[in-house]
Motif scaffolding. Structure first.
Motif, PDB file in Angstrom:
ATOM      1  N   ARG A 238       5.033   2.768  12.320  1.00  0.00           N
ATOM      2  CA  ARG A 238       5.016   4.228  12.400  1.00  0.00           C
ATOM      3  C   ARG A 238       5.882   4.881  11.324  1.00  0.00           C
ATOM      4  O   ARG A 238       6.031   6.111  11.355  1.00  0.00           O
ATOM      5  N   ILE A 239       6.484   4.122  10.424  1.00  0.00           N
ATOM      6  CA  ILE A 239       7.224   4.754   9.336  1.00  0.00           C
ATOM      7  C   ILE A 239       6.227   5.417   8.394  1.00  0.00           C
ATOM      8  O   ILE A 239       5.054   5.039   8.344  1.00  0.00           O
ATOM      9  N   LEU A 240       6.692   6.402   7.611  1.00  0.00           N
ATOM     10  CA  LEU A 240       5.775   7.220   6.828  1.00  0.00           C
ATOM     11  C   LEU A 240       5.443   6.562   5.491  1.00  0.00           C
ATOM     12  O   LEU A 240       5.843   7.032   4.414  1.00  0.00           O
ATOM     13  N   THR A 241       4.707   5.473   5.557  1.00  0.00           N
ATOM     14  CA  THR A 241       4.145   4.868   4.358  1.00  0.00           C
ATOM     15  C   THR A 241       2.940   5.694   3.898  1.00  0.00           C
ATOM     16  O   THR A 241       2.501   6.619   4.597  1.00  0.00           O
ATOM     17  N   GLN A 242       2.405   5.335   2.731  1.00  0.00           N
ATOM     18  CA  GLN A 242       1.249   6.063   2.226  1.00  0.00           C
ATOM     19  C   GLN A 242       0.094   6.040   3.225  1.00  0.00           C
ATOM     20  O   GLN A 242      -0.568   7.055   3.460  1.00  0.00           O
ATOM     21  N   GLN A 243      -0.149   4.898   3.841  1.00  0.00           N
ATOM     22  CA  GLN A 243      -1.248   4.784   4.794  1.00  0.00           C
ATOM     23  C   GLN A 243      -1.064   5.741   5.970  1.00  0.00           C
ATOM     24  O   GLN A 243      -2.004   6.447   6.367  1.00  0.00           O
ATOM     25  N   ASN A 244       0.147   5.803   6.539  1.00  0.00           N
ATOM     26  CA  ASN A 244       0.385   6.674   7.686  1.00  0.00           C
ATOM     27  C   ASN A 244       0.389   8.145   7.288  1.00  0.00           C
ATOM     28  O   ASN A 244       0.039   9.012   8.104  1.00  0.00           O
ATOM     29  N   LEU A 245       0.784   8.453   6.050  1.00  0.00           N
ATOM     30  CA  LEU A 245       0.702   9.835   5.585  1.00  0.00           C
ATOM     31  C   LEU A 245      -0.747  10.273   5.444  1.00  0.00           C
ATOM     32  O   LEU A 245      -1.102  11.420   5.753  1.00  0.00           O
ATOM     33  N   LEU A 246      -1.596   9.370   4.975  1.00  0.00           N
ATOM     34  CA  LEU A 246      -3.017   9.696   4.843  1.00  0.00           C
ATOM     35  C   LEU A 246      -3.656   9.946   6.205  1.00  0.00           C
ATOM     36  O   LEU A 246      -4.508  10.828   6.362  1.00  0.00           O
ATOM     37  N   ILE A 247      -3.240   9.179   7.208  1.00  0.00           N
ATOM     38  CA  ILE A 247      -3.763   9.379   8.563  1.00  0.00           C
ATOM     39  C   ILE A 247      -3.415  10.771   9.076  1.00  0.00           C
ATOM     40  O   ILE A 247      -4.210  11.410   9.779  1.00  0.00           O
ATOM     41  N   ARG A 248      -2.235  11.284   8.689  1.00  0.00           N
ATOM     42  CA  ARG A 248      -1.789  12.606   9.128  1.00  0.00           C
ATOM     43  C   ARG A 248      -2.254  13.725   8.202  1.00  0.00           C
ATOM     44  O   ARG A 248      -1.887  14.887   8.403  1.00  0.00           O
ATOM     45  N   ASN A 249      -3.030  13.377   7.156  1.00  0.00           N
ATOM     46  CA  ASN A 249      -3.520  14.357   6.191  1.00  0.00           C
ATOM     47  C   ASN A 249      -2.392  15.094   5.489  1.00  0.00           C
ATOM     48  O   ASN A 249      -2.483  16.296   5.205  1.00  0.00           O
ATOM     49  N   TRP A 250      -1.300  14.373   5.221  1.00  0.00           N
ATOM     50  CA  TRP A 250      -0.175  14.933   4.498  1.00  0.00           C
ATOM     51  C   TRP A 250      -0.274  14.558   3.025  1.00  0.00           C
ATOM     52  O   TRP A 250      -0.845  13.518   2.674  1.00  0.00           O
ATOM     53  N   PRO A 251       0.280  15.390   2.117  1.00  0.00           N
ATOM     54  CA  PRO A 251       0.326  15.022   0.695  1.00  0.00           C
ATOM     55  C   PRO A 251       1.069  13.697   0.523  1.00  0.00           C
ATOM     56  O   PRO A 251       2.098  13.458   1.156  1.00  0.00           O
ATOM     57  N   THR A 252       0.553  12.836  -0.335  1.00  0.00           N
ATOM     58  CA  THR A 252       1.116  11.499  -0.412  1.00  0.00           C
ATOM     59  C   THR A 252       1.096  10.983  -1.836  1.00  0.00           C
ATOM     60  O   THR A 252       0.474  11.571  -2.726  1.00  0.00           O
ATOM     61  N   ILE A 253       1.794   9.897  -2.065  1.00  0.00           N
ATOM     62  CA  ILE A 253       1.818   9.253  -3.368  1.00  0.00           C
ATOM     63  C   ILE A 253       0.498   8.545  -3.599  1.00  0.00           C
ATOM     64  O   ILE A 253      -0.233   8.242  -2.665  1.00  0.00           O
ATOM     65  N   SER A 254       0.190   8.276  -4.870  1.00  0.00           N
ATOM     66  CA  SER A 254      -1.115   7.693  -5.194  1.00  0.00           C
ATOM     67  C   SER A 254      -1.202   6.220  -4.851  1.00  0.00           C
ATOM     68  O   SER A 254      -2.265   5.725  -4.480  1.00  0.00           O
ATOM     69  N   ALA A 255      -0.106   5.481  -5.012  1.00  0.00           N
ATOM     70  CA  ALA A 255      -0.123   4.041  -4.750  1.00  0.00           C
ATOM     71  C   ALA A 255       1.309   3.569  -4.545  1.00  0.00           C
ATOM     72  O   ALA A 255       2.261   4.360  -4.591  1.00  0.00           O
ATOM     73  N   CYS A 256       1.467   2.275  -4.300  1.00  0.00           N
ATOM     74  CA  CYS A 256       2.799   1.706  -4.071  1.00  0.00           C
ATOM     75  C   CYS A 256       3.679   1.928  -5.300  1.00  0.00           C
ATOM     76  O   CYS A 256       3.293   1.591  -6.422  1.00  0.00           O
ATOM     77  N   LYS A 257       4.861   2.491  -5.094  1.00  0.00           N
ATOM     78  CA  LYS A 257       5.787   2.779  -6.177  1.00  0.00           C
ATOM     79  C   LYS A 257       6.659   1.590  -6.547  1.00  0.00           C
ATOM     80  O   LYS A 257       7.423   1.661  -7.511  1.00  0.00           O
ATOM     81  N   CYS A 258       6.565   0.508  -5.787  1.00  0.00           N
ATOM     82  CA  CYS A 258       7.452  -0.625  -6.022  1.00  0.00           C
ATOM     83  C   CYS A 258       6.785  -1.748  -6.804  1.00  0.00           C
ATOM     84  O   CYS A 258       7.448  -2.708  -7.190  1.00  0.00           O
ATOM     85  N   CYS A 259       5.481  -1.678  -7.000  1.00  0.00           N
ATOM     86  CA  CYS A 259       4.797  -2.722  -7.752  1.00  0.00           C
ATOM     87  C   CYS A 259       3.715  -2.090  -8.611  1.00  0.00           C
ATOM     88  O   CYS A 259       3.420  -0.900  -8.499  1.00  0.00           O
ATOM     89  N   SER A 260       3.121  -2.884  -9.471  1.00  0.00           N
ATOM     90  CA  SER A 260       2.119  -2.372 -10.407  1.00  0.00           C
ATOM     91  C   SER A 260       0.713  -2.368  -9.826  1.00  0.00           C
ATOM     92  O   SER A 260      -0.235  -1.925 -10.471  1.00  0.00           O
ATOM     93  N   LEU A 261       0.553  -2.873  -8.618  1.00  0.00           N
ATOM     94  CA  LEU A 261      -0.772  -2.951  -8.014  1.00  0.00           C
ATOM     95  C   LEU A 261      -1.221  -1.579  -7.531  1.00  0.00           C
ATOM     96  O   LEU A 261      -0.455  -0.846  -6.906  1.00  0.00           O
TER      97      LEU A 261
END
Length: 359
Positions: A238-261
């Motif tokens: 339930r922490i606010l990762t990108q996936q959980n932000l998308l579920i809530r329709n909140w503005p979110t980052i494009s991808a993982c900020k910790c790796c190049s994937l």
């Protein structure tokens, strides 16, 4: 009538909203004095459990709180826990309040459920009728209605509104009491002493019948309370990762900020599958001389399976690393800054050593 007696509304009818205004005002007075923006989730949880939950207990011992009041007080507790004194919408609550009020052994936070606690406290008066026949309470009931038998009283049309509320719980109460002959008196089945206690009744009423697989370890970790609450949220995903932000329709980052994937940031990816996380776990394995780690696809299994091989020291290593990775992730997302790998490892190791000293 109505009058206030010992801080409680005394009336022959059901109390009105105005009679509970002092209780609602007491909640607001407490909230006004707390600097909630400077409190972590762990600090707010402590205040909810030790202060806000305790305020209505005086009322709940003698009055069945109306549903609108319980809903209102729960709204205050929920808002303060998740958002402090700010406005709290549904999306701000990472876990629903019903689950938060479950016992810790059942996967909740152990916050008292007001309705269940109210019932446990009111059943004490039924116990007194059985166990203390010479008490003032039993004598008064006998004088007014000619009996102290619960089954007979429930059929009496002269019963007051407050007493009717108490008698609503007679079926559950009767099923939980054994009446034996002689001078032994009634026995409450759910306590070791055989005497009624609201705590034992609450444990029974609040138990949904299933257990959390990690409660006995998580809440005993000697780490800051805010970290325990964070790990509880992470284990529930339930922490606010990108996936959980998308579920809530909140503005979110494009991808993982910790790796190049270019992939969706999930809890499992951030803490286990990400190349950044894998490098950290690899360096920690060498630093603390632990065997190769298993990489299951979820955080709970990653914790418990490796703990079975490594031992208790894994709890601190796992908790500190998860916490620091989350802080580094937020640093990259919100500040566009990052620590070097050397400084990040130094922070993780310093946190591990600090927490190991208080074990």
């Amino acid at each position: 009538m109505p009058v206030t007696y010992l801080g409680l509304p005394l009336t022959i009818r059901k109390p009105k909203k105005i009679h509970f205004k002092p209780l609602v005002d007491a909640f607001q007075k407490k909230l006004d004095g707390w600097q909630s923006k400077f409190l972590s989730l762990g600090g707010r949880l402590t205040l909810v459990k030790s202060v806000l939950t305790a305020l209505p207990l005086h009322y709940m011992q003698v009055i069945k709180l109306p549903s609108w009041l319980i809903k209102h007080l729960d709204g205050i507790r929920r808002r303060f826990f998740w958002k402090g004194n700010d406005k709290c919408l549904g999306g701000h609550c990472l876990v629903n309040w019903t689950k938060c009020c479950l016992p810790k052994k059942c996967g909740g936070l152990g916050i008292l459920d007001l309705q269940t606690q109210n019932q446990a406290l009111l059943m004490k008066w039924l116990w007194k009728l059985l166990s203390e026949p010479d008490s003032t309470w039993s004598s008064t009931v006998n004088l007014l209605y000619g009996t102290t038998d619960v089954a007979t009283l429930s059929l009496d049309t002269r019963i007051s509104a407050a007493f009717k509320d108490i008698l609503q719980y007679k079926d559950f109460f009767s099923a939980s009491v054994s009446v034996v002959g002689g001078n032994q008196g009634p026995i409450w089945k759910w306590s070791a002493t055989g005497n009624y206690s609201s705590a034992s009744a609450y444990r029974l009423l609040a138990d949904p019948g299933w257990r959390s697989p990690y409660h006995s370890i998580l809440w005993k970790l000697k780490i800051p309370p805010k970290v325990r609450v964070f790990l509880w949220l992470a284990l529930l995903d339930r922490i606010l990762t990108q996936q959980n932000l998308l579920i809530r329709n909140w503005p979110t980052i494009s991808a993982c900020k910790c790796c190049s994937l270019d992939c969706t940031e999930t809890t499992a990816h951030l803490f286990i599958l990400c190349d950044f996380a894998k490098q950290i776990w690899s360096r920690l394995r060498i630093r603390y001389n632990i065997p190769p780690l298993l990489d299951p696809p979820d955080l709970h299994t990653f914790w418990t399976q490796n703990r079975a091989v490594i031992g208790d020291i894994w709890d601190v290593i796992w908790a500190a690393t998860i916490w620091i990775i989350w802080k580094e992730r937020n640093r990259r997302v919100f500040s566009s800054r990052s620590l070097s790998s050397t400084l990040l490892m130094a922070e993780i190791c310093a946190t591990i050593e600090a927490w190991k000293r208080i074990l």
